[in-house]
Design a protein around this motif. Structure first.
Motif, PDB file in Angstrom:
ATOM      1  N   TYR A   1      -1.073 -13.084   7.440  1.00 20.24           N
ATOM      2  CA  TYR A   1      -0.583 -14.368   6.922  1.00 20.24           C
ATOM      3  C   TYR A   1      -1.669 -15.189   6.226  1.00 20.24           C
ATOM      4  CZ  TYR A   1       3.595 -13.558   9.852  1.00 20.24           C
ATOM      5  OH  TYR A   1       4.713 -13.043  10.439  1.00 20.24           O
TER       6      TYR A   1
ATOM      7  N   LEU B   1      -2.802 -20.714  16.799  1.00 18.74           N
ATOM      8  CA  LEU B   1      -1.975 -19.504  16.736  1.00 18.74           C
ATOM      9  C   LEU B   1      -2.740 -18.354  16.099  1.00 18.74           C
ATOM     10  CD1 LEU B   1       1.363 -21.027  15.329  1.00 18.74           C
ATOM     11  CD2 LEU B   1       0.977 -20.232  17.667  1.00 18.74           C
TER      12      LEU B   1
ATOM     13  N   ALA C   1      15.389 -14.073  12.910  1.00 20.80           N
ATOM     14  CA  ALA C   1      16.178 -14.451  14.093  1.00 20.80           C
ATOM     15  C   ALA C   1      17.454 -15.203  13.726  1.00 20.80           C
ATOM     16  CB  ALA C   1      15.317 -15.290  15.031  1.00 20.80           C
TER      17      ALA C   1
ATOM     18  N   CYS D   1       9.136  -7.843  13.402  1.00 19.20           N
ATOM     19  CA  CYS D   1       9.374  -9.269  13.628  1.00 19.20           C
ATOM     20  C   CYS D   1       8.410 -10.123  12.812  1.00 19.20           C
ATOM     21  CB  CYS D   1       9.200  -9.545  15.119  1.00 19.20           C
ATOM     22  SG  CYS D   1       9.296 -11.269  15.548  1.00 19.20           S
TER      23      CYS D   1
ATOM     24  N   ASN E   1       4.642  -7.691  15.921  1.00 14.13           N
ATOM     25  CA  ASN E   1       4.354  -9.097  15.604  1.00 14.13           C
ATOM     26  C   ASN E   1       3.127  -9.228  14.710  1.00 14.13           C
ATOM     27  OD1 ASN E   1       6.355 -10.507  17.168  1.00 14.13           O
ATOM     28  ND2 ASN E   1       5.240  -9.901  19.014  1.00 14.13           N
TER      29      ASN E   1
ATOM     30  N   TYR F   1      -7.121  -5.713  22.184  1.00  9.80           N
ATOM     31  CA  TYR F   1      -7.441  -5.102  20.888  1.00  9.80           C
ATOM     32  C   TYR F   1      -8.790  -5.563  20.345  1.00  9.80           C
ATOM     33  CZ  TYR F   1      -6.072  -9.338  18.287  1.00  9.80           C
ATOM     34  OH  TYR F   1      -6.019 -10.613  17.787  1.00  9.80           O
TER      35      TYR F   1
ATOM     36  N   LYS G   1      -6.268 -12.631  28.298  1.00  9.24           N
ATOM     37  CA  LYS G   1      -4.891 -12.314  27.891  1.00  9.24           C
ATOM     38  C   LYS G   1      -4.494 -10.930  28.426  1.00  9.24           C
ATOM     39  CE  LYS G   1      -4.495 -15.376  23.958  1.00  9.24           C
ATOM     40  NZ  LYS G   1      -4.105 -15.557  22.565  1.00  9.24           N
TER      41      LYS G   1
ATOM     42  N   PHE H   1      13.641  -8.153  10.523  1.00 11.53           N
ATOM     43  CA  PHE H   1      14.759  -9.035  10.881  1.00 11.53           C
ATOM     44  C   PHE H   1      14.289 -10.480  10.922  1.00 11.53           C
ATOM     45  CE2 PHE H   1      13.885 -10.411  15.242  1.00 11.53           C
ATOM     46  CZ  PHE H   1      12.843  -9.562  15.586  1.00 11.53           C
TER      47      PHE H   1
ATOM     48  N   GLY I   1       4.330 -16.367  22.282  1.00  9.41           N
ATOM     49  CA  GLY I   1       5.660 -16.890  22.593  1.00  9.41           C
ATOM     50  C   GLY I   1       6.721 -15.807  22.552  1.00  9.41           C
ATOM     51  N   VAL I   2       6.864 -15.158  21.410  1.00 10.76           N
ATOM     52  CA  VAL I   2       7.868 -14.104  21.270  1.00 10.76           C
ATOM     53  C   VAL I   2       7.475 -12.884  22.107  1.00 10.76           C
ATOM     54  CG1 VAL I   2       8.918 -12.472  19.652  1.00 10.76           C
ATOM     55  CG2 VAL I   2       8.588 -14.859  18.961  1.00 10.76           C
TER      56      VAL I   2
ATOM     57  N   GLY J   1      -5.402 -10.196  22.405  1.00 16.35           N
ATOM     58  CA  GLY J   1      -6.837 -10.330  22.151  1.00 16.35           C
ATOM     59  C   GLY J   1      -7.568 -11.073  23.256  1.00 16.35           C
TER      60      GLY J   1
HETATM   61  P1  NDP Z   1       2.520 -16.456  19.070  1.00 18.42           P
HETATM   62  O1  NDP Z   1       2.724 -17.412  20.172  1.00 18.42           O
HETATM   63  O2  NDP Z   1       2.666 -14.999  19.379  1.00 18.42           O
HETATM   64  O3  NDP Z   1       1.125 -16.734  18.404  1.00 18.42           O
HETATM   65  C1  NDP Z   1       0.602 -15.825  17.514  1.00 18.42           C
HETATM   66  C2  NDP Z   1      -0.278 -14.796  18.244  1.00 18.42           C
HETATM   67  O4  NDP Z   1      -0.639 -13.807  17.303  1.00 18.42           O
HETATM   68  C3  NDP Z   1      -1.558 -15.402  18.750  1.00 18.42           C
HETATM   69  O5  NDP Z   1      -1.422 -15.849  20.071  1.00 18.42           O
HETATM   70  C4  NDP Z   1      -2.551 -14.275  18.600  1.00 18.42           C
HETATM   71  O6  NDP Z   1      -2.702 -13.653  19.856  1.00 18.42           O
HETATM   72  C5  NDP Z   1      -1.876 -13.268  17.668  1.00 18.42           C
HETATM   73  N1  NDP Z   1      -2.689 -13.060  16.455  1.00 18.42           N
HETATM   74  C6  NDP Z   1      -3.105 -14.002  15.579  1.00 18.42           C
HETATM   75  N2  NDP Z   1      -3.828 -13.427  14.587  1.00 18.42           N
HETATM   76  C7  NDP Z   1      -3.870 -12.098  14.883  1.00 18.42           C
HETATM   77  C8  NDP Z   1      -4.455 -10.976  14.248  1.00 18.42           C
HETATM   78  N3  NDP Z   1      -5.160 -11.110  13.115  1.00 18.42           N
HETATM   79  N4  NDP Z   1      -4.300  -9.758  14.814  1.00 18.42           N
HETATM   80  C9  NDP Z   1      -3.604  -9.619  15.964  1.00 18.42           C
HETATM   81  N5  NDP Z   1      -3.026 -10.645  16.619  1.00 18.42           N
HETATM   82  C10 NDP Z   1      -3.130 -11.864  16.070  1.00 18.42           C
HETATM   83  O7  NDP Z   1       3.530 -16.799  17.889  1.00 18.42           O
HETATM   84  P2  NDP Z   1       5.094 -16.589  17.879  1.00 18.42           P
HETATM   85  O8  NDP Z   1       5.554 -16.053  19.162  1.00 18.42           O
HETATM   86  O9  NDP Z   1       5.704 -17.834  17.369  1.00 18.42           O
HETATM   87  O10 NDP Z   1       5.271 -15.481  16.740  1.00 18.42           O
HETATM   88  C11 NDP Z   1       4.899 -14.128  16.971  1.00 18.42           C
HETATM   89  C12 NDP Z   1       5.252 -13.306  15.741  1.00 18.42           C
HETATM   90  O11 NDP Z   1       6.665 -13.357  15.550  1.00 18.42           O
HETATM   91  C13 NDP Z   1       4.623 -13.815  14.445  1.00 18.42           C
HETATM   92  O12 NDP Z   1       4.305 -12.710  13.643  1.00 18.42           O
HETATM   93  C14 NDP Z   1       5.751 -14.615  13.821  1.00 18.42           C
HETATM   94  O13 NDP Z   1       5.613 -14.733  12.443  1.00 18.42           O
HETATM   95  C15 NDP Z   1       6.948 -13.780  14.223  1.00 18.42           C
HETATM   96  N6  NDP Z   1       8.216 -14.483  14.269  1.00 18.42           N
HETATM   97  C16 NDP Z   1       9.246 -13.937  13.572  1.00 18.42           C
HETATM   98  C17 NDP Z   1      10.488 -14.472  13.626  1.00 18.42           C
HETATM   99  C18 NDP Z   1      11.600 -13.790  12.911  1.00 18.42           C
HETATM  100  O14 NDP Z   1      12.702 -14.336  12.869  1.00 18.42           O
HETATM  101  N7  NDP Z   1      11.360 -12.598  12.357  1.00 18.42           N
HETATM  102  C19 NDP Z   1      10.766 -15.713  14.379  1.00 18.42           C
HETATM  103  C20 NDP Z   1       9.614 -16.205  15.131  1.00 18.42           C
HETATM  104  C21 NDP Z   1       8.375 -15.598  15.048  1.00 18.42           C
HETATM  105  P3  NDP Z   1      -4.047 -12.800  20.213  1.00 18.42           P
HETATM  106  O15 NDP Z   1      -4.958 -13.772  20.885  1.00 18.42           O
HETATM  107  O16 NDP Z   1      -3.512 -11.751  21.095  1.00 18.42           O
HETATM  108  O17 NDP Z   1      -4.618 -12.316  18.931  1.00 18.42           O
END
Ligand code: NDP
Length: 339
Positions: free
Chosen positions: A255, A325, A282, A249, A227, A199, A183, A280, A158-159, A179
């Motif tokens: 997590y 997620l 949001a 972010c 992220n 990755y 994608k 930061f 999403g982000v 991943g």
């Molecule tokens: P996403 O839609 O990006 O979903 C999370 C993605 O993270 C998954 O699609 C997955 O993609 C990837 N992921 C999951 N586990 C792993 C891993 N072990 N290693 C690498 N990639 C992984 O979520 P959001 O867009 O909602 O959030 C993205 C990031 O932004 C998160 O870290 C979230 O906590 C953060 N965030 C921070 C905010 C802030 O205010 N600082 C506000 C909103 C979000 P893949 O298949 O590519 O692995």
């Protein structure tokens, strides 16, 4: 006539990766709204990785979820009945009472949104907090400037997908990591990124990033939008140009970790390369909301923005959406259709 609403409750604090037994789907009755209250039927809710943090009973910038109560999260809904003159049946509202189908709440818990300007779920994605996270993180915290080479992890999420698109719209070379082959293809073919890393198929992420940097004729990266943390942060540090900026972010790779997580072993590069690394949240950047909605609406209307979504149907799929997620199932913003 009271209506029934299903809701997802946290019944046990997860250890490591959450499992279905940590949650329960319960049915409640929603009666007529009380004095000053508004009755809302939810249309869409979103799931966020940060919800994992709220499942733990640990100090954070938001309080933990309460056990045996419906969880909270961003959602949009339609007003069904109102005892608050500021709201009328049919109004589209944004609020944080997701994870349930319907509810009564004081008007102060709701914010009206323009249902004619954008589709309702846009306010959970590019025109909402997800958009603000990408926009503020890239432009303000990361201080994007002409010529920057940008690296984005979780780039198809999403982000991440919005960060990539904003950077591309502003004329930058962008390398994204995600991943899986589908994608990677999405990043290259749909978002038009200059460098792509799957990755999960790379034995060494630092070497993979070095390869992509070289392939676009750059020396290194100037802005890293993190992220993921872990190996991605390590690779970004290794390939950072002097005076690079890192907008921290999220660190989703950590997590669900049950114990101690080691930091990247090359953190000392921050000093020699004079890297500025800034975390930061949001919601500290709401002063940018008007710019965000104006820019995003214009890009959306011009057909320049891909609002990729993975949509699950029904509250009984909300948990699956959330777990998706972490296991890579979802692409773009993850939503649950409730209405
Ligand atoms: P996403 O839609 O990006 O979903 C999370 C993605 O993270 C998954 O699609 C997955 O993609 C990837 N992921 C999951 N586990 C792993 C891993 N072990 N290693 C690498 N990639 C992984 O979520 P959001 O867009 O909602 O959030 C993205 C990031 O932004 C998160 O870290 C979230 O906590 C953060 N965030 C921070 C905010 C802030 O205010 N600082 C506000 C909103 C979000 P893949 O298949 O590519 O692995």
């Amino acid at each position: 006539m009271p209506m029934q609403s299903r809701e997802v409750r946290l019944v046990r604090r997860p250890q490591g990766t959450p499992v279905p037994e940590d949650f329960a789907l319960a049915v409640t009755e929603v009666g007529a709204p009380g004095e000053g209250e508004v009755q809302v039927r939810n249309l869409f809710m979103a799931v966020d990785p940060a919800m994992r943090g709220r499942m733990d009973d640990a100090p954070s910038y938001v309080p933990p979820f309460v056990l045996d109560a419906a969880m909270e999260g961003p959602a949009v809904g339609e007003v069904v009945a109102s005892n608050d003159p500021a709201f009328a049946p049919g109004d589209l509202v944004f609020h944080r009472l997701g994870w349930r189908e319907a509810f009564n709440a004081p008007g102060s818990a709701l914010q009206k949104r323009d249902g004619s300007a954008l589709p309702p779920q846009a306010y959970l994605g590019f025109a909402g907090m997800t958009g603000l996270t990408a926009y503020a993180g890239l432009l303000r915290v990361g201080g994007l400037k002409p010529g920057d080479v940008v690296f984005v992890s979780a780039a198809s999420g999403g982000v991440g997908s919005l960060v990539c698109q904003i950077a591309k719209l502003k004329g930058h070379k962008v390398i994204g990591s995600a991943g899986g082959a589908h994608k990677a293809a999405y990043l290259r073919d749909e978002l038009g990124l200059d460098g792509v890393i799957d990755y999960k198929a790379e034995p060494n992420l630092t070497k993979a990033l070095a390869r992509e940097v070289k392939a676009i004729g750059a020396k290194g990266i100037d802005l890293y939008f993190d992220n993921v943390g872990g190996d991605h942060l390590h690779a970004a540090l290794a390939l950072a140009n002097p005076f690079a900026r890192f907008a921290i972010c999220g660190m989703i790779s950590q997590y669900n970790a049950a114990g101690h997580v080691s930091p990247p072993r090359n953190l000392t590069l921050i000093m020699g390369k004079r890297i500025r690394m800034e975390g930061f949240i949001a919601f500290d950047h709401h002063d940018l909301d008007q710019h965000l909605v104006a820019d995003m609406t214009a890009w959306h209307k011009a057909g320049l923005l891909k609002a990729s979504e993975t949509v699950y149907d029904g509250i009984d799929q909300a948990l699956s959406a959330f777990l998706g997620l972490f296991d890579g199932r979802n692409l773009g913003r993850t939503l649950v259709r409730l209405g």
